[in-house]
Enzyme design. Structure first.
Site, PDB file in Angstrom:
ATOM      1  N   ASP A  99       0.752  -1.359   0.083  1.00 28.66           N
ATOM      2  CA  ASP A  99      -0.098  -0.117   0.059  1.00 28.66           C
ATOM      3  C   ASP A  99       0.971   1.318   0.094  1.00 28.66           C
ATOM      4  OD1 ASP A  99      -1.951   1.842   0.274  1.00 28.66           O
ATOM      5  OD2 ASP A  99      -2.687   1.412   2.208  1.00 28.66           O
ATOM      6  N   ASP A 132       9.480   1.237   3.657  1.00 31.15           N
ATOM      7  CA  ASP A 132       9.194   2.585   2.918  1.00 31.15           C
ATOM      8  C   ASP A 132      10.492   3.335   2.849  1.00 31.15           C
ATOM      9  OD1 ASP A 132       6.629   2.235   3.115  1.00 31.15           O
ATOM     10  OD2 ASP A 132       6.333   3.181   4.758  1.00 31.15           O
ATOM     11  N   TRP A 167       5.669   3.781   7.779  1.00 26.93           N
ATOM     12  CA  TRP A 167       6.727   3.049   8.312  1.00 26.93           C
ATOM     13  C   TRP A 167       8.090   3.689   8.260  1.00 26.93           C
ATOM     14  CZ3 TRP A 167       6.438  -1.071  11.306  1.00 26.93           C
ATOM     15  CH2 TRP A 167       4.876  -1.783  11.226  1.00 26.93           C
ATOM     16  N   THR A 203       7.847   2.970  -1.546  1.00 28.29           N
ATOM     17  CA  THR A 203       8.074   1.672  -0.902  1.00 28.29           C
ATOM     18  C   THR A 203       8.466   0.794  -1.774  1.00 28.29           C
ATOM     19  OG1 THR A 203       5.869   2.166   0.345  1.00 28.29           O
ATOM     20  CG2 THR A 203       6.643  -0.033   0.294  1.00 28.29           C
TER      21      THR A 203
END
Lengths: 383, 179
Positions: B78, B122, B154, B166
């Site tokens: 995500d 991340d 994160w 990410t």
């Protein structure tokens, strides 16, 4: 010097313009700043993480009848907002970096006047608030409004307690393996939090707001097999949750330990076969007076579909555990309901950025849809 | 904001995960949480070689296109793809830093039929890339299972909390067991 001259020129121009106004022309405006008008039961508070630049998240205030935007509150970096019980203030759990996206991280609770939308107070707290999607339960007040509880993540989970009356940080309470804050309405000296081992942890506080006693409930769900969404719909001391696979679970959080009722299914056997499941970020809303819950449902659900937008909104009689209505879902990922008489249901679509409103006095009747509103909103609260 | 238009429409689900495997992921997630981990340096990238060998045949297969949301490693990602932001599948773009904490998904590689543990670190610092946004949630759970939660930044434990993009690094294989 030059600036001073320019100011004088502009001031003179304004005087000339004002004196030159003649009948029939557009009248000269007086520049003002509005306060919010008295709130209707349908005032909406839409929390937007603003995922493309979340150092600057925001709360959008919307009139739930006209669907006009009527104000904004700056939430800082991934801020989380809640209203005080008397609706006079908006409390924000947030942080600020001293150099926008670097530098020192300053943790604080911001207090906003809910009518003027002016900042009233800033209370320093440890810089640990959860930098995450806005959900109900990331910040809550005790029922009497005195204590404020804020979800932290470092990523270790803890809860910051602030005394709003004294205007100061009280303590940080470790809540390992647990997430989100649920407060009862009949007592103000405790909060509960949902845990990955399938229980709730209830933390009872002393008069200062420090942890006095901690008690786990019996296990009532399985986070592997059928996880509960953490965004629940509250009625007094009860929270009603839905699960990834479509069960309803009501939990009472008033006691020293939370007590869960027996779960029941949203879907019939035929519905299950068609894969109907709840989904979204705020998948369930409750209208207490009529005893109904409204759930965002999608078809062809499976592992990983739990944030899918709604194909339909289903209404259930909570006491009778029976579906009584189904309506088009408007791609909703966030469902909310007004309180009191003449209820309305609101359905926000995170990806479409549209807000739909339904008359919910009887069967759900779609009234209007408008947008776009937010960039990435996942939480909608009603006055 | 094309990615918002495609946000949910581009979802696909490939790895039919067993409960026991998810439990293993949750346990691994717990292990990783709170620990400043470095991306592991793999001795060689078998998956990459496999992809290279079949590149011509599968040029149009998005499951092997690491700039597409449907790429097999992104089954629980995500965020914004670093491959669209100046990075690679396992390298952060210049000027950023790797997140100190992360969460882990389990994805099925269609090229060799195996399931892999994928670390969704991340990349932190500077501005948000905001390109190639994807959202898949296989095995994802709410924050009470923090090691498999993706509604959170994160970069929270880094010196700069700014989120950039990410990566999706292989950190091991997941044993397939019946759950």
């Amino acid at each position: 010097m030059l600036a001073g001259k320019i100011r004088k020129i502009f001031a003179g121009a304004i005087i000339v313009a004002a004196s030159c106004h003649v009948q029939g022309e557009v009248p000269i405006d007086k520049l003002t700043v509005l306060n919010l008008p008295p709130a209707s039961p349908y005032r909406l508070y839409l929390s937007d993480m603003v995922i493309s630049h979340f150092v600057d998240s925001k709360l959008m205030i919307i009139d739930g009848e006209s669907l006009n935007v009527i104000g904004h509150v700056a939430l800082g970096m991934t801020g989380h907002a809640t209203l005080t019980p008397d609706r006079s203030e908006i409390l924000v759990s947030t942080a600020y970096m001293t150099k926008l996206n670097r530098g020192e991280r300053i943790g604080q609770m911001d207090v906003w006047d809910a009518t003027t939308l002016k900042l009233k107070a800033e209370i320093n707290v440890p810089p640990k608030h959860s930098q995450s999607f806005p959900y109900r339960g990331k910040i809550r007040t005790s029922a009497d409004g005195r204590m404020v509880f804020m979800q932290n993540s470092t990523p270790a989970s803890s809860v910051t307690v602030v005394d709003r009356v004294a205007g100061k940080f009280v303590t940080e309470i470790a809540t390992p393996g647990c997430w989100m804050i649920y407060v009862p309405q009949s007592v103000s000296d405790r909060f509960s939090t949902m845990c990955g081992d399938g229980t709730m942890l209830t933390v009872k506080l002393d008069a200062e707001g420090k942890a006095l006693e901690r008690k786990k409930s019996a296990k009532f769900f399985d986070a592997d097999d059928d996880a509960l969404f953490t965004s629940g719909a509250q009625a007094d001391d009860n929270y009603t949750f839905v699960s990834f696979k479509g069960n309803v679970q009501t939990v009472n959080v008033a006691g020293d330990a939370a007590v869960a009722e027996a779960p029941w299914p949203l879907a019939t056997a035929a519905d299950v076969k068609a894969g109907w499941r709840p989904g979204g970020y705020q998948p369930v809303a409750l209208h207490e007076k009529s005893g109904r819950i409204f759930v965002a449902m999608h078809a062809k659900g499976k592992e990983g579909s739990h944030k899918n937008p709604a194909k339909e909104i289903w209404a259930f009689d909570l006491a009778g555990k029976k579906r009584i209505d189904r309506a088009p879902g408007h791609h909703a990922t966030v469902i909310a309901a007004s309180r009191g008489d003449a209820p309305k249901v609101f359905a926000y679509s995170t990806d479409k950025s549209t807000l739909s409103v339904f008359n919910a006095t009887g069967k759900l009747k779609h009234l209007k849809t408008a947008g776009p509103f937010a960039e990435f909103a996942t939480q909608l609260d009603v006055q | 904001m094309q990615w918002f238009d495609n946000f949910f429409e581009t979802r696909s689900r490939r790895a039919a995960q067993s409960i026991s495997r998810r439990s293993a992921v949750a346990r691994l997630g717990k292990m990783l949480v709170g620990t400043a981990i470095l991306l592991p340096v793999l001795p060689f990238d078998r998956v990459g070689r496999a992809i290279a060998a079949e590149k011509a045949a599968k040029a149009k297969d998005k499951r092997n296109d690491d700039t597409a949301c449907e790429y097999w490693r992104y089954c629980a990602l995500d965020g914004f793809l670093c491959t669209c932001c100046g990075g690679t599948i396992s390298s952060c773009p210049p000027g950023t830093e790797v997140s100190k904490v992360t969460w882990v998904g389990t994805c099925h590689n269609p090229n060799d039929g195996k399931d892999y543990l994928i670390s969704y670190n991340d990349c932190c610092g500077g501005v948000t890339c905001n390109r190639c946004g994807c959202n898949f949630n296989e095995g994802e759970r709410p924050g009470y299972r923090m090691g498999v939660h993706n509604d959170i930044n994160w970069c929270m434990a880094n010196s700069s909390n700014s989120y950039h993009c990410t990566v999706a690094a292989v950190v091991g294989t997941a044993e397939k067991t019946k759950g």
